[in-house]
Motif scaffolding. Structure first.
Motif, short mmCIF file in Angstrom:
data_model
loop_
_atom_site.label_atom_id
_atom_site.label_comp_id
_atom_site.label_asym_id
_atom_site.label_seq_id
_atom_site.Cartn_x
_atom_site.Cartn_y
_atom_site.Cartn_z
N PRO A 135 51.44 21.56 19.98
CA PRO A 135 51.40 21.41 18.52
C PRO A 135 50.10 20.78 18.01
O PRO A 135 49.56 21.21 16.99
N VAL A 136 49.59 19.78 18.70
CA VAL A 136 48.39 19.09 18.25
C VAL A 136 47.20 20.05 18.24
O VAL A 136 46.43 20.10 17.28
N GLU A 137 47.07 20.84 19.31
CA GLU A 137 45.98 21.80 19.39
C GLU A 137 46.06 22.84 18.28
O GLU A 137 45.05 23.38 17.84
N ALA A 138 47.28 23.12 17.81
CA ALA A 138 47.48 24.10 16.75
C ALA A 138 47.42 23.46 15.37
O ALA A 138 47.57 24.14 14.35
N GLY A 139 47.22 22.12 15.32
CA GLY A 139 47.16 21.43 14.04
C GLY A 139 48.52 21.28 13.38
O GLY A 139 48.63 21.23 12.16
#
Length: 152
Positions: A135-139
């Motif tokens: 999720p973090v990498e996808a914002g």
């Protein structure tokens, strides 16, 4: 098990894992059969079931593909040897003797016992899984919840 229609030479060629294939055809033309044949041939060649992913547009198509695959593999467990040889030949699999038959009969168990199972799912389910894992990498905020059509 329902009788499988005979595969054409082009379908057999497209189902060969050594070939790169783009399958674009009308409904009812045999696309699902080609994909199922290709997965079976990958498994017969020793591919790990957990490393195979099949993506479809609809849940119905994913269920149909999964049903056809497991129906065929489960039938092979008890299929008489001459009939199994005939089905393998129809797939385009060279008769490797008793080892090929033994591997074919074990595919059903291998596929069932694979942690996480064979991945036959929709493109949306795959994307949702990627977003859940990264999720973090996808914002995206971690632990997000996907809204269904009704909730949206």
């Amino acid at each position: 098990m329902t009788a499988q229609p005979t595969a054409s030479d082009r379908q057999r060629e497209a189902s060969d894992p050594r070939n790169s294939a783009w399958v674009n055809a009308n409904a009812g033309s045999g696309k699902t059969r080609v994909l199922v044949d290709r997965v079976i041939r990958l498994l017969l060649d020793g591919a790990e079931p957990s490393k195979i992913m099949c993506l479809t547009f609809t849940k119905a198509a994913a269920a149909e593909m999964s049903n056809r695959l497991f129906e065929r593999l489960s039938a092979w467990v008890v299929l008489p040897e001459p009939e199994l040889r005939a089905q393998l030949a129809e797939l385009g699999v060279d008769d490797g003797g008793p080892d090929t038959l033994r591997r074919a009969r074990r595919l059903f168990t291998r596929a069932l016992e694979t942690p996480g199972g064979l991945k036959i799912q929709t493109i949306h389910a795959f994307c949702e899984r990627v977003l859940q894992l990264f999720p973090v990498e996808a914002g995206i905020v971690p632990h997000f919840v996907m809204l269904d059509d009704r909730a949206a």
